[in-house]
Design an enzyme around this catalytic site. Structure first.
Site, PDB file in Angstrom:
ATOM      1  CG  HIS A   1      -0.036  -8.286  -9.054  1.00 40.47           C
ATOM      2  ND1 HIS A   1       0.190 -10.047  -9.057  1.00 40.47           N
ATOM      3  CD2 HIS A   1      -0.194  -8.191  -9.915  1.00 40.47           C
ATOM      4  CE1 HIS A   1       0.953  -9.927  -9.947  1.00 40.47           C
ATOM      5  NE2 HIS A   1       1.071  -8.892 -10.759  1.00 40.47           N
ATOM      6  CB  SER A   2      -2.339  -3.586  -4.434  1.00 38.26           C
ATOM      7  OG  SER A   2      -1.537  -3.075  -4.183  1.00 38.26           O
TER       8      SER A   2
END
Length: 615
Positions: A536-537
């Site tokens: 989930h960058s």
């Protein structure tokens, strides 16, 4: 005569947000010429993408549909260098993720508007777009959900035992929190429930962005063009106005010996949509970023924007597996690529849209807020963070905890065995990282990347509580047959919390495990080795004021230049309590409206229901 390399709009990156944006614009004005340049391959009708249960295939070391970003060795991780994959195919994460339907808390988006000063990005403005993108195939008439959008939401086509058992245990073990029909209504949390999925209930197929927004348009008469297998190297400028891009072959899909730069020109707009790693890298190679970073690589500074590549955020995840009873249905045979099992379940999937291939195995969970007793157990390291950040926002959860019917990650040497996982991640980690380029010319060079996992002590305190809490659920499930020893802390064999095989679950009323100081040390050592990305960058081109290290304004314009926007998860100024697919989609939907307004293209807006009582 029209130049074939010139377009109205160029989108650098064909990930989730970029595909939503391109699809909406092409539908609104079919005469608009739009070029999408994607570094990875197509995903059209490929069962490895369309069958939801096949997602672990894309995380193999030899995968060509994700890119593996290697972080710096970290003292907080005992010298370990974390590896963070990101989607590298048309559709980006939407085509390779776990297909978990998870939405942020309303206050997360409200923070974007109030704390970070981005008018128009609060929950009241974004909720209509969240509704616009989806067809909610579960309960009808839910006011926070949509029923006519391109993306389908359901429970999938199979309900493994582990999910049912988790909810049964939760109802008896933790009676204080209760349950809900909708764990993702945007406003409430701290209740157990069955987990929704980005899966079409009618076909059992993954509901990803390219199959919903892009591929149908390629069959019609629009100006949309997709180029796969190419990296965007840099943006071309004339007097600080973006006029095009320079791009080149991705050597994964083309010859490295014949690699040369190509150019495409934009009449109206260049949009970066290459994700939290790709978009800041393109900016830096284009001369936009921190001057010291650029000078070190011999790049002439066009705009000094120190925020480029900073503010990296993720959700720190730990996947803790358990041995399952042999009678339990799990996805392990799919993960092991058991061809006989895959063929069996494919037949059912193709005929009815049901079966093991029609689920992701993540069936039930909770977005949890700690009680007073829980806060005491977590300890003083987290207390200030709780009081400052969470206590004023009752819709903000601290952890996501869920049960999954598979073992994800390193597996014991026991082919055909069955497992389940009770996992957790931190919803808003205090630790922040960065990502910068190391080469002025090569888009495939390694990044100078530090995700920051465990850099802040409050994060470790939460992880320790997450392990203890998740294990109490896990050992009460009817399918429980013990812990996978190699994936748990190295507790002493004589410890009261020692791990290993068991004959069955403990009673619901069994006392919680008690951890000695030696056990606490073993648990900390384990967290340092086990904590990983949640894929989930975000945050590296933050939508903030320029003086606050912002990179784009609230209309997604890059500071200091014209005709250049960023549209992807890198714009998130703060974290969201959710898997990020939903947020990536809503960024694409919002960006499509902004671009349409900027260019004078008529586009139907979404209408908000009346939620003033909740907002």
């Amino acid at each position: 005569m029209t130049d074939p390399s010139t377009y109205d709009i160029i989108v650098a990156g064909g990930g989730t947000s970029g595909c939503v944006l391109a699809g909406r614009l092409a539908s609104a004005d079919p005469s608009l010429s739009i070029l999408v340049i994607e570094s990875g391959p197509t995903t059209l009708n490929d069962p490895l993408h369309t069958q939801p249960a096949r997602y672990m295939y894309h995380l193999r070391p030899e995968s060509t549909t994700v890119k593996f970003n290697v972080g710096r060795e970290s003292a907080a991780l005992d010298g370990r260098a974390p590896i963070v994959p990101c989607g590298q195919c048309l559709g980006g994460g939407s085509s390779v993720n776990f297909a978990m339907y998870t939405r942020a808390s309303a206050s997360d988006y409200d923070d974007w508007a109030t704390v970070y000063g981005n008018r128009g990005w609060g929950s009241a403005e974004l909720l209509p777009l969240l509704r616009k993108c989806e067809t909610y195939q579960l309960q009808p008439g839910k006011p926070t959900h949509g029923y006519s959008g391109p993306l389908k939401v359901s429970y999938g086509g199979f309900y493994p035992e582990v999910g049912q058992e988790f909810l049964n245990v939760a109802a008896q073990y933790d009676k204080s929190r209760g349950s809900t029909e909708d764990v993702n209504d945007l406003f409430d949390c701290n209740k157990y429930g069955r987990w929704q999925k980005w899966i079409d209930m009618k076909t059992g197929a993954r509901s990803d962005v390219p199959h919903s927004y892009i591929y149908p348009l390629l069959k019609s008469d629009t100006g949309l063009r997709i180029v796969n297998g190419h990296h965007v190297k840099r943006v071309i400028f004339r007097d600080n106005v973006a006029t095009g891009v320079e791009y080149m072959t991705n050597t994964r899909f083309g010859s490295s010996t014949e690699r040369h730069s190509l150019r495409a020109h934009a009449r109206r707009l260049v949009i970066l949509s290459a994700g939290a790693f790709g978009s800041p890298a393109i900016l830096e190679r284009s001369g936009i970023g921190s001057t010291p970073v650029l000078n070190k690589l011999g790049i002439k500074s066009l705009v000094d924007l120190p925020g480029v590549g900073q503010n990296y955020q993720d959700h720190q995840l730990v996947l803790t597996p358990y041995i399952a009873a042999e009678s339990t249905h799990t996805l392990d045979s799919i993960v092991e690529n058991n061809e006989e099992e895959i063929q069996k379940w494919t037949k059912q999937w193709e005929e009815t849209g049901t079966g093991l291939l029609a689920t992701n195995g993540v069936e039930a969970g909770i977005k949890v807020r700690p009680s007073k007793a829980d806060l005491d157990a977590i300890g003083d390291a987290f207390r200030k963070r709780w009081l400052d950040y969470y206590a004023p926002a009752p819709d903000k959860p601290v952890l996501w905890i869920a049960a999954g019917s598979l073992l994800a990650g390193d597996r014991p040497n026991a082919y055909g065995a069955k497992y389940y996982t009770v996992a957790w991640y931190l919803e808003h980690p205090a630790s922040i990282g960065y990502s910068h380029i190391t080469s002025a010319e090569d888009p495939e060079s390694l990044l100078d990347f530090h995700p920051g996992y465990l850099d802040s002590p409050e994060d470790m305190a939460l992880h320790k509580w997450g392990y203890k809490r998740s294990r109490e659920y896990a050992r009460r499930l009817q399918s429980y047959r013990g812990e996978v020893t190699m994936r748990h802390p190295a507790f002493s064999p004589t410890s009261k919390v020692a791990v290993g095989p068991h004959s069955g679950p403990v009673p619901i009323t069994a006392p919680d495990l008690e951890y000695s100081p030696e056990d606490e040390k073993a648990l900390e050592d384990y967290i340092k080795q086990a904590v990983t990305t949640a894929w989930h960058s975000m945050g590296t081109c933050a939508m903030k004021k320029r003086e606050d290290n912002g990179v784009v304004d609230s209309r997604l314009n890059v500071y200091g230049v014209r005709n250049l926007k960023v549209v992807d998860l890198s714009i998130c100024p703060g974290n969201v309590a959710a898997n990020t697919y939903s947020t990536a989609v809503v960024i694409g939907e919002k960006a499509a409206l902004i671009v349409a307004q900027d260019l004078g293209i008529p586009m139907e807006d979404a209408v908000a229901p009346n939620f003033q009582a909740r907002l």
